[in-house]
Scaffold this motif. Sequence first.
Motif, PDB file in Angstrom:
ATOM      1  N   GLN A   7       0.837  -1.181   0.000  1.00 52.50           N
ATOM      2  CA  GLN A   7       0.000   0.000   0.000  1.00 52.50           C
ATOM      3  C   GLN A   7       0.874   1.233   0.000  1.00 52.50           C
ATOM      4  OE1 GLN A   7      -3.350   0.139  -0.166  1.00 52.50           O
ATOM      5  NE2 GLN A   7      -3.279  -2.062  -0.446  1.00 52.50           N
ATOM      6  N   SER A   8       0.453   2.261  -0.735  1.00 52.14           N
ATOM      7  CA  SER A   8       1.196   3.506  -0.734  1.00 52.14           C
ATOM      8  C   SER A   8       1.054   4.176   0.612  1.00 52.14           C
ATOM      9  CB  SER A   8       0.653   4.451  -1.825  1.00 52.14           C
ATOM     10  OG  SER A   8       0.901   3.916  -3.087  1.00 52.14           O
ATOM     11  N   GLY A   9       2.034   5.000   0.935  1.00 55.90           N
ATOM     12  CA  GLY A   9       1.936   5.758   2.182  1.00 55.90           C
ATOM     13  C   GLY A   9       3.288   6.155   2.655  1.00 55.90           C
ATOM     14  N   GLY A  10       4.093   5.194   3.112  1.00 56.24           N
ATOM     15  CA  GLY A  10       5.412   5.534   3.609  1.00 56.24           C
ATOM     16  C   GLY A  10       5.345   5.971   5.041  1.00 56.24           C
ATOM     17  N   ALA A  11       6.550   6.001   5.665  1.00 60.06           N
ATOM     18  CA  ALA A  11       6.634   6.316   7.083  1.00 60.06           C
ATOM     19  C   ALA A  11       7.168   7.700   7.317  1.00 60.06           C
ATOM     20  CB  ALA A  11       7.517   5.275   7.775  1.00 60.06           C
ATOM     21  N   GLY A  12       7.048   8.564   6.319  1.00 57.68           N
ATOM     22  CA  GLY A  12       7.600   9.912   6.453  1.00 57.68           C
ATOM     23  C   GLY A  12       6.901  10.700   7.532  1.00 57.68           C
ATOM     24  N   ARG A  13       7.629  11.620   8.152  1.00 59.40           N
ATOM     25  CA  ARG A  13       7.067  12.493   9.167  1.00 59.40           C
ATOM     26  C   ARG A  13       6.707  13.802   8.524  1.00 59.40           C
ATOM     27  NH1 ARG A  13      12.271  11.575  12.646  1.00 59.40           N
ATOM     28  NH2 ARG A  13      12.970  11.975  10.553  1.00 59.40           N
ATOM     29  N   THR A  32      15.371  12.616   3.756  1.00 60.26           N
ATOM     30  CA  THR A  32      15.708  11.263   4.160  1.00 60.26           C
ATOM     31  C   THR A  32      14.871  10.299   3.330  1.00 60.26           C
ATOM     32  OG1 THR A  32      13.991  11.122   5.855  1.00 60.26           O
ATOM     33  CG2 THR A  32      16.110  12.093   6.509  1.00 60.26           C
ATOM     34  N   VAL A  33      15.184   9.019   3.432  1.00 59.79           N
ATOM     35  CA  VAL A  33      14.424   8.042   2.660  1.00 59.79           C
ATOM     36  C   VAL A  33      12.967   8.021   3.113  1.00 59.79           C
ATOM     37  CG1 VAL A  33      14.992   6.091   4.179  1.00 59.79           C
ATOM     38  CG2 VAL A  33      14.432   5.683   1.758  1.00 59.79           C
ATOM     39  N   ASP A  34      12.715   8.229   4.412  1.00 59.81           N
ATOM     40  CA  ASP A  34      11.337   8.293   4.894  1.00 59.81           C
ATOM     41  C   ASP A  34      10.590   9.471   4.276  1.00 59.81           C
ATOM     42  OD1 ASP A  34      11.655   6.097   6.495  1.00 59.81           O
ATOM     43  OD2 ASP A  34      12.040   7.231   8.334  1.00 59.81           O
ATOM     44  N   GLU A  35      11.245  10.620   4.233  1.00 61.09           N
ATOM     45  CA  GLU A  35      10.614  11.825   3.686  1.00 61.09           C
ATOM     46  C   GLU A  35      10.402  11.697   2.183  1.00 61.09           C
ATOM     47  OE1 GLU A  35      12.595  14.799   7.030  1.00 61.09           O
ATOM     48  OE2 GLU A  35      13.570  14.479   5.105  1.00 61.09           O
ATOM     49  N   ASP A 133      -1.046  15.811   2.088  1.00 63.11           N
ATOM     50  CA  ASP A 133      -0.034  16.339   3.004  1.00 63.11           C
ATOM     51  C   ASP A 133       1.274  15.565   2.883  1.00 63.11           C
ATOM     52  OD1 ASP A 133      -1.824  18.213   3.888  1.00 63.11           O
ATOM     53  OD2 ASP A 133      -2.285  17.204   5.786  1.00 63.11           O
ATOM     54  N   ARG A 134       1.146  14.236   2.781  1.00 65.50           N
ATOM     55  CA  ARG A 134       2.356  13.415   2.635  1.00 65.50           C
ATOM     56  C   ARG A 134       3.087  13.763   1.339  1.00 65.50           C
ATOM     57  NH1 ARG A 134      -0.755   8.439   3.915  1.00 65.50           N
ATOM     58  NH2 ARG A 134      -0.658   8.063   6.162  1.00 65.50           N
ATOM     59  N   GLY A 137       4.848  17.003   1.798  1.00 60.38           N
ATOM     60  CA  GLY A 137       5.898  17.030   2.804  1.00 60.38           C
ATOM     61  C   GLY A 137       5.584  17.953   3.963  1.00 60.38           C
ATOM     62  N   ARG A 138       4.352  18.425   4.041  1.00 58.75           N
ATOM     63  CA  ARG A 138       3.929  19.305   5.143  1.00 58.75           C
ATOM     64  C   ARG A 138       2.412  19.363   5.150  1.00 58.75           C
ATOM     65  NH1 ARG A 138       2.422  24.256   2.883  1.00 58.75           N
ATOM     66  NH2 ARG A 138       3.300  24.737   0.835  1.00 58.75           N
ATOM     67  N   GLU A 139       1.860  19.955   6.195  1.00 56.05           N
ATOM     68  CA  GLU A 139       0.412  20.093   6.271  1.00 56.05           C
ATOM     69  C   GLU A 139      -0.028  21.249   5.376  1.00 56.05           C
ATOM     70  OE1 GLU A 139      -3.115  20.586   9.631  1.00 56.05           O
ATOM     71  OE2 GLU A 139      -1.022  20.234  10.219  1.00 56.05           O
ATOM     72  N   LEU A 140      -0.879  20.947   4.410  1.00 57.61           N
ATOM     73  CA  LEU A 140      -1.313  21.962   3.456  1.00 57.61           C
ATOM     74  C   LEU A 140      -2.351  22.881   4.086  1.00 57.61           C
ATOM     75  CD1 LEU A 140      -1.692  19.757   0.253  1.00 57.61           C
ATOM     76  CD2 LEU A 140       0.184  21.307   0.811  1.00 57.61           C
ATOM     77  N   THR A 141      -2.274  24.155   3.743  1.00 58.05           N
ATOM     78  CA  THR A 141      -3.255  25.128   4.209  1.00 58.05           C
ATOM     79  C   THR A 141      -4.391  25.224   3.193  1.00 58.05           C
ATOM     80  OG1 THR A 141      -2.201  26.978   3.075  1.00 58.05           O
ATOM     81  CG2 THR A 141      -1.382  26.429   5.284  1.00 58.05           C
TER      82      THR A 141
END
Length: 267
Positions: A7-13, A32-35, A133-134, A137-141
């Motif tokens: 499943q798509s998603g990844g563990a990025g913060r 990073t690879v997570d990002e 958002d993922r 790479g950040r929370e979109l406004t």
Amino acid sequence: MNPIGQQSGGAGRRGERGTADDHPGTEEPTLTVDELAARAGVTVRTVRFYSTRGLLPPPAIGPRRVGHYGPEHLSRLALIEQLQRHGMTLSAIERYLSQLPPDLSEDDLALHRALVASWGPDAPEETTREQLDRRAGRELTEEDIDRLAALDALERTDDPDRFRIDPKVLHLGLRLLDVPIEMETIRTAHAVVLEHTRSAARELSRLFRDEVWGPERDHESGSGPERMQAKKSLSAHMQPLVVEALVIAFQRSMKHELRAWYGQDAD
């Protein structure tokens, strides 16, 4: 965009991106690879799998042997995704990418992706706010969402947390989010692009219909379904060539305009 059934998603913060200050001497943020996985909408395992197959160039190795990825990796992942959308196997994608120069920039890869996208029809998809958002790479406004909508990269639905997206445009739209351009300027630029591309499409279609196909080809192709299939086949063959010609012509025209604006140092 997942060849191994994940499943798509990844563990990025979300929102934790590297900056040029974190890595002196670089002009672009490093990931990073997570990002990277989070921004591309895939899993870390998929990124590593692509790397072992040679589909992604190796990362820059930083302190503590941590790999750092740049925009070119993100653009290459987007190109791989587009190739997969057209049904290409990993082996075919490997052959395609192996023919590209190894030092292609992020913009060069984006052009290749645009050309590949011209091979097939639009395929709208639905996505969630969290997935967007993922990707960003950040929370979109809400302003970010408005900008993406103005670019036709997404469309709101009745559910405020779900959107219809155009995968061909979303990657470009996300790259433009941080460019300091007013919303009205974006809308005006978008209108200019639509007006002139539609005009070019109409003129090229007329030329294709009247001069390339013409009454003689109509006669040769027979009638009914056979004639329609022959027209579709020729159109499908010509479309990517026409798009490539338009891109090259636009690049040359833009370079000419930039030289007039900035002087000869525009290159």
